[in-house]
Write an enzyme that holds these catalytic residues in place. Structure first.
Site, PDB file in Angstrom:
ATOM      1  CG  ASN A 163      13.178  33.836  40.370  1.00  0.00           C
ATOM      2  OD1 ASN A 163      14.313  33.798  39.881  1.00  0.00           O
ATOM      3  ND2 ASN A 163      12.403  34.907  40.311  1.00  0.00           N
ATOM      4  CD1 TRP A 164      17.156  29.168  43.012  1.00  0.00           C
ATOM      5  CD2 TRP A 164      19.061  28.573  41.979  1.00  0.00           C
ATOM      6  NE1 TRP A 164      17.305  27.803  43.162  1.00  0.00           N
ATOM      7  CE2 TRP A 164      18.466  27.416  42.524  1.00  0.00           C
ATOM      8  CE3 TRP A 164      20.262  28.442  41.273  1.00  0.00           C
ATOM      9  CZ2 TRP A 164      19.042  26.146  42.408  1.00  0.00           C
ATOM     10  CZ3 TRP A 164      20.836  27.173  41.138  1.00  0.00           C
ATOM     11  CH2 TRP A 164      20.228  26.049  41.706  1.00  0.00           C
ATOM     12  CE  LYS A 165      13.077  36.818  43.396  1.00  0.00           C
ATOM     13  NZ  LYS A 165      12.322  37.796  44.170  1.00  0.00           N
ATOM     14  CG  HIS A 223      10.174  38.418  38.610  1.00  0.00           C
ATOM     15  ND1 HIS A 223      10.403  39.457  39.492  1.00  0.00           N
ATOM     16  CD2 HIS A 223       9.939  37.325  39.372  1.00  0.00           C
ATOM     17  CE1 HIS A 223      10.323  38.986  40.727  1.00  0.00           C
ATOM     18  NE2 HIS A 223      10.042  37.694  40.684  1.00  0.00           N
ATOM     19  CD  GLU A 259      12.740  40.620  41.995  1.00  0.00           C
ATOM     20  OE1 GLU A 259      13.476  39.801  41.419  1.00  0.00           O
ATOM     21  OE2 GLU A 259      12.228  40.407  43.119  1.00  0.00           O
ATOM     22  CD  GLU A 268       6.519  36.061  41.838  1.00  0.00           C
ATOM     23  OE1 GLU A 268       6.997  35.167  42.555  1.00  0.00           O
ATOM     24  OE2 GLU A 268       7.222  36.824  41.151  1.00  0.00           O
ATOM     25  N   GLY A 285       9.676  39.184  48.918  1.00  0.00           N
ATOM     26  CA  GLY A 285      10.844  39.452  49.756  1.00  0.00           C
ATOM     27  C   GLY A 285      10.556  40.299  50.983  1.00  0.00           C
ATOM     28  CB  SER A 344       6.744  36.479  51.821  1.00  0.00           C
ATOM     29  OG  SER A 344       7.476  37.683  51.625  1.00  0.00           O
ATOM     30  N   GLY A 359      11.214  32.627  45.866  1.00  0.00           N
ATOM     31  CA  GLY A 359      12.482  33.337  45.770  1.00  0.00           C
ATOM     32  C   GLY A 359      13.418  32.928  46.898  1.00  0.00           C
ATOM     33  N   GLY A 360      13.463  33.740  47.940  1.00  0.00           N
ATOM     34  CA  GLY A 360      14.414  33.560  49.040  1.00  0.00           C
ATOM     35  C   GLY A 360      14.507  32.137  49.575  1.00  0.00           C
TER      36      GLY A 360
END
Ligand code: 13P
Length: 243
Positions: A8-10, A91, A93, A161, A167, A206, A227-228
């Site tokens: 997920n590149w957000k 999500h 976010e 999640e 993150g 993470s 993610g990251g």
């Protein structure tokens, strides 16, 4: 066993950077199923780059109507036309910005109707985790997201999640995630009323190359939502290649 690994590149990359990253991951060859979710404006460009690649395309959100006067929204039907295989929904976010379970439910129905796979995100915050309310909270999210849904042979993906793990560099312990994911799968099948439904449950929060194998080794973890670490091509490749 074959796992599902989704990046997920957000909202981390612009168009140019998205295309560069797509070029860097398109050569991934693995026994796992792999996908990436760029920003909406980069979907068509990334799809072109991924042509002939094993890496599938996903979107980060969509709207529930098929077409009409909905300024700024994107339909699941259009995502299908672009070549997406799945869509992340709910999500945390997005939920933090006002996304509701009811809307996630409508979106899940729309995504299934368009012939795409929904990746429905659930997860508790730190306060709920600390006070032992994670299970009841996540069960409630699943119930509200899946009410009235019939899979009719289609696949559903749920991403667990824990918000506090996203993150933060503090992943949940793999064994603990495994237990939650068993519960999530059972709850989803109960709400769907289909004990034999194809429901995959991913873990996210993470995950990096150094801890990914711990999660993938667990019985009830069917894959990862990353993610990251998905923004670093080499790191993502390493995770995608874990057997
Ligand atoms: P991180 O892997 O950066 O913790 O993000 C997880 C996530 O939110 C994926 O959807």
């Amino acid at each position: 066993m074959k796992k599902l690994i989704i990046g997920n590149w957000k909202m981390n990359l612009g168009l140019k950077a998205s295309l560069v990253l797509a070029k860097a991951v398109k050569g991934i060859k693995t026994n796992n199923e792999v996908g990436v979710c760029p920003s909406a404006f980069a979907l068509a460009g990334v799809k072109q780059i991924l042509s002939g690649s094993q890496v599938k395309l996903g979107a980060q959100n969509c709207f529930w109507e098929i077409a009409g006067a909905f300024t700024g929204e994107i339909s699941a039907k259009s995502l299908k036309e672009i070549g997406c295989a799945f869509v992340i929904l709910g999500h945390s976010e997005q939920r933090a910005l006002g996304e509701t379970c009811q809307r996630v439910n409508l979106k899940t129905k729309a995504v299934l109707a368009a012939g795409l796979t929904p990746v429905v995100c659930v997860g508790e915050d730190w306060a709920k985790y600390k006070s032992g309310k994670s299970r009841a909270f996540v069960q409630g999210q699943i119930k509200r997201a899946l009410t009235g849904i019939k899979l009719n042979g289609k696949k559903l993906v749920i991403a667990y999640e824990p918000i506090w793990a996203i993150g933060s560099g503090k992943a949940m312990r793999a064994g603990e995630a495994n237990q939650m994911q068993a519960l999530i799968k059972a709850e989803a099948k109960k709400v769907l009323g289909q004990p034999k439904a194809e429901v995959l449950v991913l873990y996210g929060g993470s995950v990096e190359a150094k801890n990914a194998a711990d999660f993938l080794r667990q019985d009830n973890i069917d894959g990862l939502l990353i993610g990251g670490a998905s923004l670093k091509a080499q790191e993502f490749k390493k995770i995608a290649n874990i057997k």
